[in-house]
Design a protein around this motif. Structure first.
Motif, PDB file in Angstrom:
ATOM      1  N   LEU A  15      86.577  52.149  47.483  1.00 18.44           N
ATOM      2  CA  LEU A  15      86.090  52.653  48.766  1.00 18.44           C
ATOM      3  C   LEU A  15      86.914  53.857  49.206  1.00 18.44           C
ATOM      4  CD1 LEU A  15      85.366  49.282  50.578  1.00 18.44           C
ATOM      5  CD2 LEU A  15      83.704  50.911  49.680  1.00 18.44           C
ATOM      6  N   GLU A  16      88.215  53.790  49.012  1.00 13.51           N
ATOM      7  CA  GLU A  16      89.069  54.927  49.369  1.00 13.51           C
ATOM      8  C   GLU A  16      88.792  56.118  48.455  1.00 13.51           C
ATOM      9  OE1 GLU A  16      90.549  55.212  52.047  1.00 13.51           O
ATOM     10  OE2 GLU A  16      90.739  53.150  52.725  1.00 13.51           O
ATOM     11  N   ALA A  17      88.524  55.849  47.173  1.00 14.77           N
ATOM     12  CA  ALA A  17      88.164  56.940  46.257  1.00 14.77           C
ATOM     13  C   ALA A  17      86.868  57.599  46.711  1.00 14.77           C
ATOM     14  CB  ALA A  17      88.040  56.414  44.830  1.00 14.77           C
ATOM     15  N   SER A  18      85.973  56.815  47.282  1.00 13.21           N
ATOM     16  CA  SER A  18      84.723  57.374  47.802  1.00 13.21           C
ATOM     17  C   SER A  18      84.978  58.251  49.026  1.00 13.21           C
ATOM     18  CB  SER A  18      83.744  56.255  48.161  1.00 13.21           C
ATOM     19  OG  SER A  18      83.352  55.579  46.990  1.00 13.21           O
ATOM     20  N   GLU A  19      85.969  57.877  49.835  1.00 10.56           N
ATOM     21  CA  GLU A  19      86.325  58.722  50.979  1.00 10.56           C
ATOM     22  C   GLU A  19      86.901  60.052  50.482  1.00 10.56           C
ATOM     23  OE1 GLU A  19      88.746  56.534  53.756  1.00 10.56           O
ATOM     24  OE2 GLU A  19      87.214  55.014  54.033  1.00 10.56           O
ATOM     25  N   LEU A  20      87.621  59.999  49.391  1.00 14.09           N
ATOM     26  CA  LEU A  20      88.115  61.230  48.763  1.00 14.09           C
ATOM     27  C   LEU A  20      86.939  62.076  48.275  1.00 14.09           C
ATOM     28  CD1 LEU A  20      90.751  62.673  47.809  1.00 14.09           C
ATOM     29  CD2 LEU A  20      90.603  61.292  45.727  1.00 14.09           C
TER      30      LEU A  20
ATOM     31  N   GLU B 115      95.645  62.452  53.056  1.00 15.74           N
ATOM     32  CA  GLU B 115      95.490  61.096  53.582  1.00 15.74           C
ATOM     33  C   GLU B 115      94.667  60.221  52.639  1.00 15.74           C
ATOM     34  OE1 GLU B 115      93.915  58.890  57.620  1.00 15.74           O
ATOM     35  OE2 GLU B 115      94.596  60.955  57.727  1.00 15.74           O
ATOM     36  N   GLU B 116      93.582  60.774  52.129  1.00 20.02           N
ATOM     37  CA  GLU B 116      92.750  59.976  51.216  1.00 20.02           C
ATOM     38  C   GLU B 116      93.445  59.763  49.875  1.00 20.02           C
ATOM     39  OE1 GLU B 116      90.623  58.359  52.562  1.00 20.02           O
ATOM     40  OE2 GLU B 116      90.123  59.557  54.319  1.00 20.02           O
ATOM     41  N   CYS B 117      94.180  60.752  49.406  1.00 17.14           N
ATOM     42  CA  CYS B 117      94.974  60.562  48.176  1.00 17.14           C
ATOM     43  C   CYS B 117      95.992  59.440  48.396  1.00 17.14           C
ATOM     44  CB  CYS B 117      95.700  61.856  47.794  1.00 17.14           C
ATOM     45  SG  CYS B 117      94.632  63.117  47.079  1.00 17.14           S
ATOM     46  N   ALA B 118      96.608  59.424  49.563  1.00 20.51           N
ATOM     47  CA  ALA B 118      97.586  58.374  49.877  1.00 20.51           C
ATOM     48  C   ALA B 118      96.917  57.006  49.894  1.00 20.51           C
ATOM     49  CB  ALA B 118      98.257  58.665  51.214  1.00 20.51           C
ATOM     50  N   ASP B 119      95.733  56.923  50.477  1.00 19.74           N
ATOM     51  CA  ASP B 119      95.025  55.639  50.508  1.00 19.74           C
ATOM     52  C   ASP B 119      94.760  55.132  49.090  1.00 19.74           C
ATOM     53  OD1 ASP B 119      94.947  55.438  53.271  1.00 19.74           O
ATOM     54  OD2 ASP B 119      92.958  56.357  53.442  1.00 19.74           O
ATOM     55  N   VAL B 120      94.323  56.032  48.215  1.00 17.37           N
ATOM     56  CA  VAL B 120      94.063  55.650  46.821  1.00 17.37           C
ATOM     57  C   VAL B 120      95.360  55.200  46.150  1.00 17.37           C
ATOM     58  CG1 VAL B 120      93.377  56.550  44.553  1.00 17.37           C
ATOM     59  CG2 VAL B 120      92.009  57.104  46.582  1.00 17.37           C
TER      60      VAL B 120
HETATM   61 MG   LIG Z   1      90.806  56.472  53.663  1.00 19.10          MG
END
Ligand SMILES: [Mg+2]
Length: 121
Positions: A39-44, A71-76
């Protein structure tokens, strides 16, 4: 607080402490962590939606875009660390081993300048 070098191990320890302080381990099954990573990769991926390749490259000069990208890289990264911790995977070893395997699958003399899959080289 003294400034210390951040490593994958120190980041994982900090993340586990963050999780355990909130009693969230109960929600972090391996399956849920893998779903969350995707899901986080999808946000990226969403950051590139409707943009041409050049638009995405140019957006790197925009502070707001860079902040969202980081931020999205960090989430992943953080979900990947949780997966690795849960599954007892040494990410640095696994990454190095994968590069070595890819080197065997994609020898420079065959793969240089080609986007073909190794089975088609
Ligand atoms: Mg995110």
């Amino acid at each position: 607080m003294t400034e210390q070098e951040i490593t994958l191990d120190s980041l994982t320890r900090e993340l586990i402490a963050f999780r355990d302080a909130r009693d969230w381990r109960q929600f972090h099954s391996l399956k849920n962590l893998i779903v969350s990573l995707n899901l986080e990769a999808s946000e990226l991926l969403e950051l590139t939606q409707w943009k041409a390749d050049g638009d995405v490259e140019n957006a790197l000069s925009e502070p707001a875009f860079r902040a969202r990208l980081a931020e999205e890289c960090a989430d992943v990264l953080l979900y990947l660390l949780l997966i690795a911790e849960r599954a007892d995977i040494d990410l640095l070893q696994a990454g190095a081993a994968k590069i070595a395997r890819n080197g065997e699958k994609y020898p420079v003399e065959k793969a240089r300048g080609s986007a073909r899959k190794y089975t088609e080289l």
